[in-house]
Design a protein around this motif. Structure first.
Motif, PDB file in Angstrom:
ATOM      1  N   LEU A 277      -2.994  -5.893   7.364  1.00 54.83           N
ATOM      2  CA  LEU A 277      -1.778  -5.485   8.075  1.00 54.83           C
ATOM      3  C   LEU A 277      -0.904  -4.588   7.198  1.00 54.83           C
ATOM      4  N   ALA A 278      -0.809  -4.889   5.915  1.00 51.21           N
ATOM      5  CA  ALA A 278      -0.031  -4.026   5.011  1.00 51.21           C
ATOM      6  C   ALA A 278      -0.600  -2.617   4.998  1.00 51.21           C
ATOM      7  N   SER A 279      -1.921  -2.520   4.985  1.00 53.25           N
ATOM      8  CA  SER A 279      -2.558  -1.201   5.011  1.00 53.25           C
ATOM      9  C   SER A 279      -2.259  -0.474   6.321  1.00 53.25           C
ATOM     10  N   ARG A 280      -2.319  -1.201   7.448  1.00 55.31           N
ATOM     11  CA  ARG A 280      -2.027  -0.587   8.749  1.00 55.31           C
ATOM     12  C   ARG A 280      -0.573  -0.115   8.809  1.00 55.31           C
TER      13      ARG A 280
ATOM     14  N   VAL B 129      -7.467  -8.970  -3.976  1.00 53.68           N
ATOM     15  CA  VAL B 129      -6.925  -9.835  -2.941  1.00 53.68           C
ATOM     16  C   VAL B 129      -7.499  -9.437  -1.582  1.00 53.68           C
ATOM     17  N   LEU B 130      -7.785 -10.432  -0.758  1.00 49.58           N
ATOM     18  CA  LEU B 130      -8.333 -10.210   0.573  1.00 49.58           C
ATOM     19  C   LEU B 130      -7.565 -11.035   1.593  1.00 49.58           C
ATOM     20  N   GLY B 131      -7.622 -10.605   2.837  1.00 50.01           N
ATOM     21  CA  GLY B 131      -7.008 -11.396   3.900  1.00 50.01           C
ATOM     22  C   GLY B 131      -6.436 -10.528   4.996  1.00 50.01           C
TER      23      GLY B 131
ATOM     24  N   ILE C 163       4.314  -2.738   3.438  1.00 53.99           N
ATOM     25  CA  ILE C 163       4.457  -4.014   2.722  1.00 53.99           C
ATOM     26  C   ILE C 163       4.329  -5.154   3.726  1.00 53.99           C
ATOM     27  N   ASN C 164       3.574  -6.189   3.349  1.00 52.30           N
ATOM     28  CA  ASN C 164       3.455  -7.359   4.204  1.00 52.30           C
ATOM     29  C   ASN C 164       3.263  -8.593   3.349  1.00 52.30           C
TER      30      ASN C 164
ATOM     31  N   PHE D  10       0.865  -1.185   0.000  1.00 53.80           N
ATOM     32  CA  PHE D  10       0.000   0.000   0.000  1.00 53.80           C
ATOM     33  C   PHE D  10       0.898   1.231   0.000  1.00 53.80           C
ATOM     34  N   SER D  11       0.553   2.215  -0.819  1.00 52.54           N
ATOM     35  CA  SER D  11       1.270   3.492  -0.775  1.00 52.54           C
ATOM     36  C   SER D  11       0.259   4.620  -0.735  1.00 52.54           C
TER      37      SER D  11
END
Length: 738
Positions: free
Chosen positions: A606-609, A599-601, A579-580, A474-475
């Motif tokens: 966590l990548a977004s957080r 994509v979901l999960g 990044i995760n 995510f950016s």
């Protein structure tokens, strides 16, 4: 020159030489593609569609039809805008998602009381004043438009009379690649709606359709240049508005436009931004009479959760289009079928390699004729040629019927038959050297590249809810809201700025084999290891992040120089990246009328957080433990904290990505990381004084990559020194924000 031709005739035989020269001429004619050749090819594709049209599906698309019945019951067109307001109100009450008008309203309603009083003579001044005081029907319609999502139609042309009205803002467009305007259809002028309606509309789309030279609509531009601006087609704009997107994207390369992205769906196009419309026969189930909408006597299920197109089918309104399946299909149904193509992903495609394949087929059939006639004789070659021709036609038909690919069967057959007739009349001789030339020519044929293999064989992609280990990125641009405010009077400038940084950021992701999931304003979401396997996904994702950061720095330097030259304030663009890596579910997700490959999960969340926490820690990039475990020996990675992000119970060990392999091996990075890790150890042991002094020492090192981290922990340590954590504190920091 004559001597050279004579020598060739001696070596190869005059018949063969003549046949090859004829073939070269025919290949040249095909490359030049004169109108008659193009029309024959287009008629072939029409024949295919006639034999196997697209199967009609009950998709969430409906047409509110200005039909003969409506004209009989509601009066001649144009109707009062109050009638149109009633239609919009009833559609909204029935649960329609969004409405697009395949109509333009360039003038005020002549039936509005204020306009009516001007057009009728013999009225007293009192009556004129009373009529003028009544509410404007245009205002009534605009109020109805504001209560639902409405796209107004616009027409492109060359001879519209200038109205002198100020231009309204257009739909933002993100350009992913080189400037595509040079290959777009260009309408010098644009027929717009009256301002009160355009201001109330949620979107504006072009309904102009440019037919092929014989007047048949086979292809439709999904975007075009009109009045100097890139405009979406009516169907594209309706889908964008219905899905709540702020913009659509145009993807291009050196060959021209390759596709559009709208509502999370990527639509492949030809180099001019057109799609080949995959038609079904006209179907009454698409239509709801406008008079029934006005009266309220209609099946609500035909409107509820549907995308609505409103336009005329009545013959007298002159909006009938010739299509491969129907010589007089209402133009509004053409737009509906385009929308159905997008929603069902049922595209007819003429691939980039089509011309090359047809030239190869022409060459192959003709050269085989040249080769075999001296060996087998005319009649056996004619039979063999018939088998080859039937095979090519069958292959062309198979590619259409099963793969929805358009390959011309006619011209290779025509060209090879011309060569055959020439050889029969000249009675040429067999030449071994000619056979070797044919083999040499065939040895130079190239197989399609990997991307084209995927396009021809989509079943090789595992879609629809597959569990995979994936890396997600995510950016987001920091303080973009503040930057946007500076463009309040220049929305086009904001669009240009977004294109300026989204294009290089997107290219950085795709250069490292990433898949862009979606754009969320100034934010980008991407993932690795789907749909194609990537055994080095974590490393590629981190490389992409480093490229994005570097390109953003370069953009800021350019913008700063521009701001200084223009004497305006400079607002830097700073990006945050999370990044995760972990198990995810990837596939086609969404609803029955809008879906995309996504994509979901929990790993995605966590990548977004992590992206959201970059600002709190004062770093550009944060990566999760699974990602760091793979790349920490290659790249400049340092552990940052043990954190419990908002919405998760289990803590996550997080790291920051600071540089590439070269920086990872530098003494400056190793020394600063060692200081930070020692400080982190003291912090977790609650040795506040030692941790504080180590923070100060870290700042004194002058390493900017660690300075912000040291300041962040220094402030936290000050708080803990005054108000220590509980005795059972495990060193986990609880994030209060996302």
């Amino acid at each position: 020159m004559k001597r050279g031709i004579g020598k060739l005739a001696f070596l190869f035989g005059s018949a063969r030489l003549s046949a090859v020269l004829l073939l070269l001429v025919l290949l040249g004619v095909r490359v030049l593609d004169p109108l008659v050749v193009e029309l024959v090819r287009l008629k072939t594709f029409d024949f295919y569609q006639t034999l196997k049209p697209r199967d009609y599906q009950d998709l969430p698309v409906a047409i509110v039809d200005i039909d003969e019945k409506s004209l009989a019951e509601l009066g001649q067109w144009p109707w009062a805008r109050t009638t149109l307001a009633t239609i919009l109100q009833n559609i909204a009450q029935a649960g329609g998602i969004a409405v697009a008008f395949d109509i333009v309203f360039p003038e005020p309603d002549r039936l509005s009381p204020d306009q009516y009083s001007k057009s009728i003579g013999g009225l007293s001044q009192t009556l004129k004043d009373e009529l003028a005081a009544l509410p404007s029907t245009d205002k009534i319609m605009s109020d109805a438009m504001r209560r639902t999502r409405v796209v107004v139609g616009q027409a492109g042309g060359v001879d519209f009379v200038e109205t002198g009205r100020p231009k309204q803002s257009q739909t933002p467009v993100a350009l992913l690649g080189p400037d595509p305007t040079g290959v777009m259809f260009n309408y010098p002028k644009l027929l717009r709606n009256i301002p009160i309606l355009e201001e109330a509309a949620a979107g504006k789309g072009l309904f102009s359709i440019y037919p092929d030279p014989d007047g048949i609509v086979r292809r439709a531009a999904l975007t075009a240049l009109a009045d100097g601006q890139i405009q979406p087609a009516l169907s594209v704009e309706l889908l964008r508005v219905a899905t709540g997107q702020n913009a659509f994207a145009v993807k291009s390369d050196e060959a021209g436009i390759s596709g559009l992205v709208v509502g999370g769906v990527e639509v492949p196009t030809d180099r001019n931004g057109r799609i080949w419309v995959h038609y079904t026969p006209s179907n009454a189930e698409r239509y709801v009479s406008a008079s029934d909408i006005v009266s309220g006597e209609f099946d609500v299920t035909r409107i509820k959760n549907h995308l609505i197109l409103m336009g005329p089918s009545a013959t007298g309104l002159l909006d009938l289009k010739a299509t491969p399946l129907d010589p007089a299909m209402p133009g509004v149904e053409v737009h509906a079928q385009i929308l159905e193509n997008i929603l069902s992903q049922s595209f007819l495609t003429r691939p980039n390699y089509a011309l090359g394949a047809e030239l190869i087929a022409t060459t192959a059939l003709s050269l085989l004729t040249v080769l075999l006639v001296p060996i087998l004789g005319a009649l056996p070659v004619l039979a063999f040629g018939f088998v080859l021709a039937a095979s090519w036609v069958a292959g062309s038909w198979y590619m259409f019927a099963s793969q929805k690919l358009l390959l011309d069967a006619g011209y290779p057959l025509f060209a090879s038959f011309c060569v055959f007739l020439l050889l029969v009349f000249i009675n040429y001789r067999r030449e071994e050297i000619q056979r070797q030339e044919i083999r040499s020519a065939f040895g130079q044929y190239l197989a399609p590249d990997y991307v084209e293999q995927i396009a021809r064989n989509p079943e090789s992609l595992a879609l629809g809810g597959e569990r995979r280990n994936m890396t997600v990125l995510f950016s987001d641009v920091r303080n973009f809201t503040k930057i946007s405010e500076s463009f309040a009077d220049n929305p086009q400038g904001l669009t240009t700025l977004m294109n300026r940084f989204l294009t290089p950021l997107s290219n950085g992701i795709m250069e490292k084999r990433g898949t862009i999931d979606k754009y969320m304003g100034d934010a980008v979401m991407a993932f690795w290891n789907a749909p194609l396997d990537d055994n080095n996904q974590e490393f590629h994702a981190c490389q992409a992040a480093l490229i994005m950061v570097e390109r953003m720095r370069a953009i800021n330097l350019e913008r700063k120089e521009e701001a200084e030259k223009e004497g305006r304030e400079f607002f830097p663009l700073n990006v945050g990246i999370g990044i995760n890596t972990g198990d995810c579910v990837v596939g086609n997700m969404g609803s029955e009328f809008r879906f995309d490959y996504s994509v979901l999960g929990d790993s995605v969340n966590l990548a977004s957080r992590l992206e959201g926490q970059t600002k709190a820690y004062g770093v550009t990039t944060l990566i999760g433990n699974n990602t760091a475990r793979t790349v920490r020996e290659k790249l400049a990675v340092c552990e940052v904290d043990l954190i419990r992000v908002k919405g998760k119970q289990e803590p996550e060990r997080i790291f920051t990505l600071l540089g590439d392999e070269a920086y990872a091996g530098s003494s400056a990075f190793r020394e600063a990381r060692s200081h930070f890790e020692t400080m982190l150890e003291s912090y977790r042991e609650q040795d506040w004084e030692r941790a504080k002094s180590l923070c100060a020492a870290l700042i004194d090192l002058g390493n900017s990559d660690f300075a912000n981290l040291a300041e962040t922990f220094g402030e936290r340590i000050e708080r803990f020194a005054k108000e220590p954590p509980p005795s059972d504190w495990d060193g986990v920091y609880v994030a209060e924000t996302k």
